[in-house]
Write a protein that holds these residues in place. Sequence first.
Motif, PDB file in Angstrom:
ATOM      1  N   GLU A 101       0.993  -1.178  -0.065  1.00 42.03           N
ATOM      2  CA  GLU A 101      -0.202   0.131   0.049  1.00 42.03           C
ATOM      3  C   GLU A 101       0.843   1.210   0.080  1.00 42.03           C
ATOM      4  O   GLU A 101       2.108   1.177   0.789  1.00 42.03           O
ATOM      5  CB  GLU A 101      -0.665  -0.048   1.062  1.00 42.03           C
ATOM      6  CG  GLU A 101      -1.973  -1.056   1.292  1.00 42.03           C
ATOM      7  CD  GLU A 101      -2.998  -0.543   0.174  1.00 42.03           C
ATOM      8  OE1 GLU A 101      -3.327   0.594  -0.003  1.00 42.03           O
ATOM      9  OE2 GLU A 101      -3.768  -1.328  -0.355  1.00 42.03           O
ATOM     10  N   SER A 137       2.394   4.940   0.987  1.00 35.84           N
ATOM     11  CA  SER A 137       2.175   5.689   2.011  1.00 35.84           C
ATOM     12  C   SER A 137       1.398   6.832   1.933  1.00 35.84           C
ATOM     13  O   SER A 137       1.087   7.235   0.552  1.00 35.84           O
ATOM     14  CB  SER A 137       3.619   6.062   2.499  1.00 35.84           C
ATOM     15  OG  SER A 137       4.080   6.929   1.693  1.00 35.84           O
ATOM     16  N   GLU A 138       0.877   7.583   3.055  1.00 37.07           N
ATOM     17  CA  GLU A 138       0.068   8.935   2.809  1.00 37.07           C
ATOM     18  C   GLU A 138       0.787   9.869   1.958  1.00 37.07           C
ATOM     19  O   GLU A 138       0.427  10.565   1.249  1.00 37.07           O
ATOM     20  CB  GLU A 138      -0.226   9.323   4.218  1.00 37.07           C
ATOM     21  CG  GLU A 138      -1.061  10.575   4.030  1.00 37.07           C
ATOM     22  CD  GLU A 138      -2.403  10.232   3.430  1.00 37.07           C
ATOM     23  OE1 GLU A 138      -3.032  11.174   2.640  1.00 37.07           O
ATOM     24  OE2 GLU A 138      -3.116   9.175   3.533  1.00 37.07           O
ATOM     25  N   ALA A 139       2.195   9.958   2.158  1.00 37.91           N
ATOM     26  CA  ALA A 139       3.259  10.780   1.596  1.00 37.91           C
ATOM     27  C   ALA A 139       3.104  10.715  -0.176  1.00 37.91           C
ATOM     28  O   ALA A 139       3.151  11.390  -0.900  1.00 37.91           O
ATOM     29  CB  ALA A 139       4.428  10.996   2.088  1.00 37.91           C
ATOM     30  N   GLU A 140       3.179   9.157  -0.311  1.00 35.38           N
ATOM     31  CA  GLU A 140       3.346   8.794  -1.802  1.00 35.38           C
ATOM     32  C   GLU A 140       1.984   8.995  -2.311  1.00 35.38           C
ATOM     33  O   GLU A 140       1.793   9.401  -3.495  1.00 35.38           O
ATOM     34  CB  GLU A 140       3.686   7.352  -1.737  1.00 35.38           C
ATOM     35  CG  GLU A 140       4.889   6.881  -1.397  1.00 35.38           C
ATOM     36  CD  GLU A 140       5.299   5.467  -1.458  1.00 35.38           C
ATOM     37  OE1 GLU A 140       6.343   5.124  -1.852  1.00 35.38           O
ATOM     38  OE2 GLU A 140       4.238   4.742  -0.925  1.00 35.38           O
ATOM     39  N   ARG A 141       0.695   9.026  -1.625  1.00 34.84           N
ATOM     40  CA  ARG A 141      -0.476   9.184  -2.209  1.00 34.84           C
ATOM     41  C   ARG A 141      -0.902  10.629  -2.552  1.00 34.84           C
ATOM     42  O   ARG A 141      -1.245  11.039  -3.371  1.00 34.84           O
ATOM     43  CB  ARG A 141      -1.556   8.944  -1.127  1.00 34.84           C
ATOM     44  CG  ARG A 141      -1.767   7.332  -1.170  1.00 34.84           C
ATOM     45  CD  ARG A 141      -3.070   6.880  -0.245  1.00 34.84           C
ATOM     46  NE  ARG A 141      -3.300   5.543  -0.125  1.00 34.84           N
ATOM     47  CZ  ARG A 141      -3.287   4.966   1.002  1.00 34.84           C
ATOM     48  NH1 ARG A 141      -3.286   5.549   2.234  1.00 34.84           N
ATOM     49  NH2 ARG A 141      -3.345   3.770   0.853  1.00 34.84           N
ATOM     50  N   ARG A 142      -0.219  11.341  -1.660  1.00 40.85           N
ATOM     51  CA  ARG A 142      -0.355  13.081  -1.633  1.00 40.85           C
ATOM     52  C   ARG A 142       0.376  13.373  -2.863  1.00 40.85           C
ATOM     53  O   ARG A 142       0.288  14.323  -3.641  1.00 40.85           O
ATOM     54  CB  ARG A 142       0.269  13.662  -0.453  1.00 40.85           C
ATOM     55  CG  ARG A 142      -1.045  13.823   0.488  1.00 40.85           C
ATOM     56  CD  ARG A 142      -0.619  14.809   1.528  1.00 40.85           C
ATOM     57  NE  ARG A 142      -0.864  14.090   2.641  1.00 40.85           N
ATOM     58  CZ  ARG A 142      -0.095  14.013   3.808  1.00 40.85           C
ATOM     59  NH1 ARG A 142       1.236  14.435   3.532  1.00 40.85           N
ATOM     60  NH2 ARG A 142      -0.169  13.207   4.666  1.00 40.85           N
ATOM     61  N   ARG A 186       1.724  11.415  -5.345  1.00 41.69           N
ATOM     62  CA  ARG A 186       0.908  11.062  -6.643  1.00 41.69           C
ATOM     63  C   ARG A 186      -0.517  12.175  -7.128  1.00 41.69           C
ATOM     64  O   ARG A 186      -0.488  12.263  -8.428  1.00 41.69           O
ATOM     65  CB  ARG A 186       0.314   9.631  -6.666  1.00 41.69           C
ATOM     66  CG  ARG A 186       0.485   8.825  -7.758  1.00 41.69           C
ATOM     67  CD  ARG A 186       0.020   7.373  -7.507  1.00 41.69           C
ATOM     68  NE  ARG A 186       1.188   6.400  -7.583  1.00 41.69           N
ATOM     69  CZ  ARG A 186       1.106   5.198  -7.690  1.00 41.69           C
ATOM     70  NH1 ARG A 186      -0.065   4.532  -7.171  1.00 41.69           N
ATOM     71  NH2 ARG A 186       2.397   4.492  -7.680  1.00 41.69           N
TER      72      ARG A 186
END
Length: 168
Positions: free
Chosen positions: A78, A80-85, A87
């Motif tokens: 999954e 991370s939150e930083a990777e989601r932001r 992206r």
Amino acid sequence: MSAEPDPRLVYARTADGDDESAEPRRELAPGERRILNAIDGQRCVGDLVQFARPGELGPILAELEARRLIEVVGLADEPSEAERRARASAEQALLERAKHGLRGVFGAELGAAGQVWEARVADCVSMEVLRRVLREAVDVVYFRSGEAAARRIVAAVRPVFEQARDRP
């Protein structure tokens, strides 16, 4: 396999899939061939969505797997939150570049009727929504103004979509 596969699944081509990708011999639908060529053992299903029309990815993966051209090789972590932001931010920037690249294109091809398509493009909230709008718009331009006009619209945004496809 369900119609909506787990977006974290990672597929790789089998030896037969590699052979088919290198030298096409089987009759595959264009979407099946596009997905087969995009599968590299690194991308997860969530990354393959950009190569398929809405709702077609699950059935295509099931068909390629049934033909033993691909197989599941892993499950991606999954993000991370930083990777989601990051992206989401990158997709938003890409979306804005695509919208900018399309400004005035529909008006030039369709005259006053193009304003409706200009507004629909401006209202797109994601690259997926923009892809859907553009598929419909290209068809309209093709039927109203011909193949050359539709190709001009596709050429105007192609570099942005190629960049989107190549992003990590």
